[in-house]
Structure formats: C-alpha cells, structure tokens
Design a protein around this motif. Sequence first.
Motif, PDB file in Angstrom:
ATOM      1  N   ILE A  71     -10.765  14.474  12.630  1.00 40.21           N
ATOM      2  CA  ILE A  71     -10.338  15.048  11.361  1.00 40.21           C
ATOM      3  C   ILE A  71      -9.663  13.924  10.567  1.00 40.21           C
ATOM      4  CG2 ILE A  71      -8.081  15.850  12.200  1.00 40.21           C
ATOM      5  CD1 ILE A  71      -8.893  18.493  10.558  1.00 40.21           C
ATOM      6  N   ARG A  72      -9.907  13.877   9.262  1.00 43.95           N
ATOM      7  CA  ARG A  72      -9.254  12.846   8.440  1.00 43.95           C
ATOM      8  C   ARG A  72      -7.841  13.317   8.126  1.00 43.95           C
ATOM      9  NH1 ARG A  72     -12.505  12.287   3.812  1.00 43.95           N
ATOM     10  NH2 ARG A  72     -11.178  13.817   2.838  1.00 43.95           N
ATOM     11  N   MET A  73      -6.884  12.394   8.234  1.00 44.66           N
ATOM     12  CA  MET A  73      -5.496  12.701   7.950  1.00 44.66           C
ATOM     13  C   MET A  73      -4.930  11.629   7.037  1.00 44.66           C
ATOM     14  SD  MET A  73      -4.240  14.018  11.720  1.00 44.66           S
ATOM     15  CE  MET A  73      -2.996  15.163  11.087  1.00 44.66           C
ATOM     16  N   ILE A  74      -3.973  12.037   6.195  1.00 39.58           N
ATOM     17  CA  ILE A  74      -3.374  11.120   5.227  1.00 39.58           C
ATOM     18  C   ILE A  74      -1.851  11.237   5.239  1.00 39.58           C
ATOM     19  CG2 ILE A  74      -5.385  11.051   3.687  1.00 39.58           C
ATOM     20  CD1 ILE A  74      -3.864  13.074   1.898  1.00 39.58           C
ATOM     21  N   LYS A  75      -1.223  10.191   4.724  1.00 41.50           N
ATOM     22  CA  LYS A  75       0.232  10.178   4.614  1.00 41.50           C
ATOM     23  C   LYS A  75       0.635   9.252   3.476  1.00 41.50           C
ATOM     24  CE  LYS A  75       4.397   8.849   7.206  1.00 41.50           C
ATOM     25  NZ  LYS A  75       4.890   8.358   8.521  1.00 41.50           N
ATOM     26  N   ALA A  76       1.582   9.709   2.650  1.00 36.99           N
ATOM     27  CA  ALA A  76       2.153   8.831   1.633  1.00 36.99           C
ATOM     28  C   ALA A  76       3.160   7.923   2.327  1.00 36.99           C
ATOM     29  CB  ALA A  76       2.842   9.657   0.555  1.00 36.99           C
ATOM     30  N   ASP A 110      -6.832  16.465   5.763  1.00 34.51           N
ATOM     31  CA  ASP A 110      -7.444  16.754   4.462  1.00 34.51           C
ATOM     32  C   ASP A 110      -8.968  16.803   4.575  1.00 34.51           C
ATOM     33  OD1 ASP A 110      -8.148  14.038   4.532  1.00 34.51           O
ATOM     34  OD2 ASP A 110      -7.730  13.746   2.402  1.00 34.51           O
ATOM     35  N   SER A 111      -9.478  17.216   5.746  1.00 36.15           N
ATOM     36  CA  SER A 111     -10.930  17.339   5.906  1.00 36.15           C
ATOM     37  C   SER A 111     -11.240  18.405   6.953  1.00 36.15           C
ATOM     38  CB  SER A 111     -11.550  16.004   6.346  1.00 36.15           C
ATOM     39  OG  SER A 111     -11.323  15.786   7.736  1.00 36.15           O
ATOM     40  N   ASP A 112     -12.493  18.768   6.993  1.00 37.83           N
ATOM     41  CA  ASP A 112     -12.980  19.596   8.089  1.00 37.83           C
ATOM     42  C   ASP A 112     -13.216  18.680   9.280  1.00 37.83           C
ATOM     43  OD1 ASP A 112     -13.029  21.986   6.598  1.00 37.83           O
ATOM     44  OD2 ASP A 112     -14.994  21.492   5.765  1.00 37.83           O
ATOM     45  N   VAL A 113     -13.456  19.267  10.427  1.00 38.01           N
ATOM     46  CA  VAL A 113     -13.760  18.498  11.628  1.00 38.01           C
ATOM     47  C   VAL A 113     -15.140  17.862  11.479  1.00 38.01           C
ATOM     48  CG1 VAL A 113     -14.171  18.663  14.116  1.00 38.01           C
ATOM     49  CG2 VAL A 113     -12.293  19.948  13.078  1.00 38.01           C
ATOM     50  N   PHE A 114     -15.256  16.602  11.904  1.00 39.88           N
ATOM     51  CA  PHE A 114     -16.532  15.890  11.880  1.00 39.88           C
ATOM     52  C   PHE A 114     -16.641  15.083  13.165  1.00 39.88           C
ATOM     53  CE2 PHE A 114     -13.308  13.388   9.721  1.00 39.88           C
ATOM     54  CZ  PHE A 114     -13.450  12.124  10.274  1.00 39.88           C
ATOM     55  N   LEU A 115     -17.848  14.664  13.489  1.00 36.46           N
ATOM     56  CA  LEU A 115     -18.061  13.883  14.703  1.00 36.46           C
ATOM     57  C   LEU A 115     -18.122  12.397  14.385  1.00 36.46           C
ATOM     58  CD1 LEU A 115     -20.749  15.940  16.666  1.00 36.46           C
ATOM     59  CD2 LEU A 115     -18.282  15.872  17.030  1.00 36.46           C
ATOM     60  N   LEU A 162       0.843  -1.204   0.000  1.00 37.87           N
ATOM     61  CA  LEU A 162       0.000   0.000   0.000  1.00 37.87           C
ATOM     62  C   LEU A 162       0.876   1.251   0.000  1.00 37.87           C
ATOM     63  CD1 LEU A 162      -2.611  -1.320   2.577  1.00 37.87           C
ATOM     64  CD2 LEU A 162      -2.860  -1.184   0.091  1.00 37.87           C
ATOM     65  N   LYS A 163       0.441   2.263  -0.726  1.00 38.60           N
ATOM     66  CA  LYS A 163       1.243   3.480  -0.917  1.00 38.60           C
ATOM     67  C   LYS A 163       0.772   4.652  -0.067  1.00 38.60           C
ATOM     68  CE  LYS A 163       3.399   1.627  -4.529  1.00 38.60           C
ATOM     69  NZ  LYS A 163       4.162   0.497  -4.072  1.00 38.60           N
ATOM     70  N   LYS A 164      -0.412   4.516   0.533  1.00 35.94           N
ATOM     71  CA  LYS A 164      -0.967   5.636   1.277  1.00 35.94           C
ATOM     72  C   LYS A 164      -1.695   5.117   2.516  1.00 35.94           C
ATOM     73  CE  LYS A 164      -4.630   8.100  -0.260  1.00 35.94           C
ATOM     74  NZ  LYS A 164      -5.442   8.991  -1.077  1.00 35.94           N
ATOM     75  N   ALA A 165      -1.616   5.909   3.590  1.00 33.81           N
ATOM     76  CA  ALA A 165      -2.355   5.586   4.814  1.00 33.81           C
ATOM     77  C   ALA A 165      -3.287   6.750   5.130  1.00 33.81           C
ATOM     78  CB  ALA A 165      -1.396   5.362   5.974  1.00 33.81           C
ATOM     79  N   LYS A 166      -4.431   6.413   5.722  1.00 31.18           N
ATOM     80  CA  LYS A 166      -5.339   7.457   6.187  1.00 31.18           C
ATOM     81  C   LYS A 166      -5.890   7.035   7.536  1.00 31.18           C
ATOM     82  CE  LYS A 166      -9.513   5.837   3.807  1.00 31.18           C
ATOM     83  NZ  LYS A 166     -10.578   6.191   2.864  1.00 31.18           N
ATOM     84  N   LEU A 167      -6.342   8.018   8.286  1.00 32.89           N
ATOM     85  CA  LEU A 167      -6.941   7.740   9.585  1.00 32.89           C
ATOM     86  C   LEU A 167      -7.880   8.867   9.963  1.00 32.89           C
ATOM     87  CD1 LEU A 167      -5.280   9.748  11.726  1.00 32.89           C
ATOM     88  CD2 LEU A 167      -3.541   8.016  11.422  1.00 32.89           C
ATOM     89  N   HIS A 168      -8.777   8.567  10.869  1.00 34.96           N
ATOM     90  CA  HIS A 168      -9.667   9.567  11.450  1.00 34.96           C
ATOM     91  C   HIS A 168      -9.108   9.862  12.836  1.00 34.96           C
ATOM     92  CE1 HIS A 168     -13.313   8.265   8.794  1.00 34.96           C
ATOM     93  NE2 HIS A 168     -12.302   8.716   8.092  1.00 34.96           N
ATOM     94  N   ALA A 169      -8.450  11.000  12.981  1.00 36.23           N
ATOM     95  CA  ALA A 169      -7.803  11.358  14.241  1.00 36.23           C
ATOM     96  C   ALA A 169      -8.753  12.159  15.116  1.00 36.23           C
ATOM     97  CB  ALA A 169      -6.563  12.203  13.966  1.00 36.23           C
ATOM     98  N   GLN A 170      -8.791  11.821  16.397  1.00 38.33           N
ATOM     99  CA  GLN A 170      -9.484  12.713  17.319  1.00 38.33           C
ATOM    100  C   GLN A 170      -8.720  14.031  17.261  1.00 38.33           C
ATOM    101  OE1 GLN A 170     -10.034  11.038  21.224  1.00 38.33           O
ATOM    102  NE2 GLN A 170     -10.996   9.192  20.435  1.00 38.33           N
ATOM    103  N   THR A 171      -9.456  15.130  17.222  1.00 35.19           N
ATOM    104  CA  THR A 171      -8.789  16.426  17.035  1.00 35.19           C
ATOM    105  C   THR A 171      -7.743  16.683  18.114  1.00 35.19           C
ATOM    106  OG1 THR A 171     -10.640  17.520  18.137  1.00 35.19           O
ATOM    107  CG2 THR A 171     -10.671  17.494  15.724  1.00 35.19           C
TER     108      THR A 171
END
Length: 144
Positions: A135-140, A123-128, A100-109
């Motif tokens: 907040i969604r976060m990504i990393k190559a 890469d997102s606005d805050v959501f519940l 896999l080339k990319k990781a993403k996660l939903h981080a508690q703010t």
Amino acid sequence: MITTEKVVTPEQLREVFRVRVEVFVEEQGVAAEAEIDEYENSSIHVLALSNGASAGAGRIRVVEETAKLERICVLKPFRTSGTGKAIMIKLEEIAKEMGLKKAKLHAQTQAAGFYEKLGYVSDSDVFLEEGIPHIRMIKALGHV
C-alpha cells in the motif's frame, strides 16, 4: 545499541545489499534480479548496526520532489529492537536535509501498522509488488 549511518564506502554498500538479499530474496522470495535495480547508484543508502553488526538497511530517492523511501528491511534477529524506527528516522533526516517536504513509501501491508505509528497514512488501494501486497503511504516532513 542501534546506530544508523549514511553509506559512503563500497564496503558499506555491499553490506546493505547483503542485508537486503537476505530479507527480500532469501526470506520473502523476491527475484534477485529485481532486488538490486537501476536506482542503486542514484539512491542514498542507510545501514543500521546493532553493536557493530549489520541489522537493517534502507534507501532514499528523490521522485517528483518527494523523498521515496525504499528497500527498508531489518534482519530477523533485530526485529522489534527499534532498528526499523532508527532507519526511518535517519531516512527522514536525510530527506529534510535535502529540503524535501514529503516522504512516500510502498509498505508491505503486513508492515503498514509500523509505518502508521511513525505518522504515515495510506493513500492507495492494495497493489502487488513482486507478488507481495503493498500500500502506498505518505507523510509530511517537518523542519530540520
């Protein structure tokens, strides 16, 4: 000393669930029925140990050719000990081994800064999620 291991036994998986329930259900108030979900059997789980004692956990799922890192948690006595970073390194290692080339996660703010230090970008606005701001976060991911 912090070590991480890929979960391969039912005993390890029970311990992962115990850690997650303690952090997410008992400490943060997430509903127990929401914490253990339909993705448990299709996920790869990681257990972190501190001198043999369970310290934290996390899991990885493949979603749209991306490593989705989930349920990352560290028990209170082990926070600031490097346990969270060790879990993330292990999850990313597994993702790379899977090609896999990319990781993403939903981080508690409140934890976003921790993930930023590990190279994740929002890469997102805050959501519940379960009533907790995320907040969604990504990393190559680099090569193995």
